[in-house]
Design an enzyme around this catalytic site. Sequence first.
Site, short mmCIF file in Angstrom:
data_model
loop_
_atom_site.label_atom_id
_atom_site.label_comp_id
_atom_site.label_asym_id
_atom_site.label_seq_id
_atom_site.Cartn_x
_atom_site.Cartn_y
_atom_site.Cartn_z
N HIS A 134 26.72 -19.05 29.91
CA HIS A 134 25.56 -18.90 30.79
C HIS A 134 25.01 -20.27 31.09
O HIS A 134 25.01 -21.14 30.21
CB HIS A 134 24.49 -18.03 30.11
CG HIS A 134 23.49 -17.51 31.07
ND1 HIS A 134 22.40 -18.24 31.47
CD2 HIS A 134 23.43 -16.34 31.75
CE1 HIS A 134 21.71 -17.53 32.34
NE2 HIS A 134 22.31 -16.38 32.54
N ASP A 186 26.36 -9.42 31.28
CA ASP A 186 27.41 -8.68 31.99
C ASP A 186 28.52 -8.20 31.06
O ASP A 186 29.32 -7.35 31.44
CB ASP A 186 28.03 -9.56 33.07
CG ASP A 186 27.04 -9.83 34.16
OD1 ASP A 186 26.36 -8.89 34.55
OD2 ASP A 186 26.94 -10.99 34.60
N1 ACO Z 1 35.52 -19.16 29.50
C1 ACO Z 1 36.10 -20.32 29.11
N2 ACO Z 1 35.50 -21.54 29.21
C2 ACO Z 1 34.25 -21.57 29.70
C3 ACO Z 1 33.59 -20.42 30.11
C4 ACO Z 1 34.25 -19.16 30.00
N3 ACO Z 1 33.66 -18.02 30.35
N4 ACO Z 1 32.36 -20.74 30.57
C5 ACO Z 1 32.25 -22.06 30.45
N5 ACO Z 1 33.40 -22.57 29.92
C6 ACO Z 1 33.65 -23.97 29.56
C7 ACO Z 1 33.93 -24.82 30.78
O1 ACO Z 1 35.31 -24.88 31.07
C8 ACO Z 1 33.36 -26.16 30.35
O2 ACO Z 1 34.28 -26.75 29.46
P1 ACO Z 1 34.43 -28.37 29.42
O3 ACO Z 1 33.07 -28.88 28.99
O4 ACO Z 1 35.51 -28.60 28.43
O5 ACO Z 1 34.79 -28.77 30.82
C9 ACO Z 1 32.13 -25.79 29.52
O6 ACO Z 1 32.43 -24.48 29.00
C10 ACO Z 1 30.83 -25.74 30.33
O7 ACO Z 1 31.03 -24.84 31.43
P2 ACO Z 1 30.38 -25.03 32.86
O8 ACO Z 1 31.20 -24.29 33.87
O9 ACO Z 1 30.07 -26.47 33.11
O10 ACO Z 1 29.01 -24.29 32.62
P3 ACO Z 1 28.04 -23.77 33.75
O11 ACO Z 1 26.69 -23.72 33.15
O12 ACO Z 1 28.21 -24.54 35.01
O13 ACO Z 1 28.59 -22.28 34.04
C11 ACO Z 1 28.92 -19.96 34.02
C12 ACO Z 1 28.01 -21.13 33.61
C13 ACO Z 1 29.21 -20.02 35.52
C14 ACO Z 1 28.20 -18.65 33.72
C15 ACO Z 1 30.25 -20.06 33.20
O14 ACO Z 1 29.98 -19.98 31.81
C16 ACO Z 1 31.26 -18.96 33.60
O15 ACO Z 1 32.03 -19.14 34.55
N6 ACO Z 1 31.24 -17.78 32.88
C17 ACO Z 1 32.11 -16.68 33.25
C18 ACO Z 1 31.50 -15.89 34.38
C19 ACO Z 1 30.28 -15.07 33.95
O16 ACO Z 1 30.31 -14.39 32.94
N7 ACO Z 1 29.23 -15.12 34.78
C20 ACO Z 1 28.00 -14.36 34.55
C21 ACO Z 1 26.86 -15.27 34.25
S1 ACO Z 1 25.42 -14.32 33.86
C22 ACO Z 1 24.82 -13.80 35.32
O17 ACO Z 1 25.01 -14.34 36.35
C23 ACO Z 1 24.03 -12.57 35.28
#
Ligand code: ACO
Length: 428
Positions: free
Chosen positions: A307, A364
């Site tokens: 998140h 979710d």
């Molecule tokens: N699976 C694997 N790796 C992940 C995930 C995941 N679900 N989420 C983040 N990471 C990793 C990234 O690859 C990144 O790794 P790095 O530092 O080695 O490059 C690190 O964790 C940080 O991730 P970011 O994408 O920079 O985090 P951000 O805050 O931008 O993204 C997000 C948040 C979009 C929710 C992300 O965690 C994601 O894509 N999750 C999956 C989709 C999801 O469940 N969305 C619902 C969110 S809740 C809502 O909207 C109600």
Amino acid sequence: MSEIGVFEFKGKRYEFPVEIGTENEISIDIKTLRGTTGGIITMDPGFKNTGSCKSEITFLDGEKGILRHRGYAIEDLTKKASFLEVAYLIIFGELPTKEQFAKFEGDIKKKSLLNEEIKDILDGFPRSAHPMGVVSSLTGALTAFHPKYTDVHSEEEIYNAITNILGKFPVIAAWAHAKNEGTPFNYADNSLGYVENMLMMMYKIPTTKYKTNPVVLKAMEELLILHQDHEQNCSTSTVRLVGSSHASLFASVSAGISALWGPLHGGANKAVIEMLEEIIEDGGDVEKFINKAKDKKDPFRLMGFGHRVYKNFDPRALIIKESADAVLADLGVTDPTLKVAKHLEEVALSDPYFVDRKLFPNVDFYSGIIYRALGIPVEMFTVMFAIGRLPGWIAQWKEMRKNNEPIGRPRQLYMGAPKRDFKEVSER
Ligand code: ACO
């Protein structure tokens, strides 16, 4: 508070006021940055460090896993209040008295009939149309059916727009579902409560008497309360941004629905179920998918994990997890996806990749399992989220209007070609 933020550039010192929020959050007010520095801007793609507004609606602390609306803990609101009571609180700032609630609920019920011509618009969509697209279009179409309520300068018409959209939105959602299913369009029954009415419109078929299951109703009420507001997320920021141009509530919410649709936002609940099914179809090797999620060369991510703000357990996920167990037990559903979900959660929570990055299950992760147990098709999952989020969008839009916020218009750093001469096609 007398503290200041200081910025130094090329030997010059610039000072900016610091503002402290109710819960001691600190912000540096850089409103005058461009003007005083001769054009310097900040760069913050994804707005990870940028506050776009001051708000009195929701406080969340991602590190501690706290979520409060107007000061009330989400745990209390889900257990002690109804969806519409929380909606009133979020939109108007205080929990309603009995009289205030009766008026609010009555005004919403009065507006629960859709214009029959909406059916002509629905006719124009293919049966396979994604309900999020349909719901977004029909919400935008309310501007055409109720032009008076688009007056953003009149408090009375804003109130009418609020009760109108709250009354009509569950009907629009149910009709979008009926369109997909090829089932008759149901009308609201104003003798029912808001959430019960929504369930009835989704499920009732003319050949059988509809009966609400109290466990399902309670779980749905809780689930929708949990989704009501989450401060400046992608769809809410969209609603505020669109509204900042003085676009109507209907137009702004319609844009918010589109923003919610994406799989990185509200669309994640659908993506979670699809991922769990994919894991089962593939033979159920959870570790294999964990490894795929960790592999930077693989675009696969664990849906329902991580998140932008919560770097601790999402408090909503904890509440939903309990509801999911209750619903599955009551309905006698033994869903194999739940087993995979639990396994996935266990492995991910003990794996250093997820632990180090603070990637916990989000709201979710479990909501999709409840929706599935209730027989709601995956395409409708994000629509359910939108029904829950509607009060939040309304509250944020209303607050933005009340504060008379300026039109949202970020800056950019231009990285394209410098000035060059035009070449005739014969010279290219
Ligand atoms: N699976 C694997 N790796 C992940 C995930 C995941 N679900 N989420 C983040 N990471 C990793 C990234 O690859 C990144 O790794 P790095 O530092 O080695 O490059 C690190 O964790 C940080 O991730 P970011 O994408 O920079 O985090 P951000 O805050 O931008 O993204 C997000 C948040 C979009 C929710 C992300 O965690 C994601 O894509 N999750 C999956 C989709 C999801 O469940 N969305 C619902 C969110 S809740 C809502 O909207 C109600």
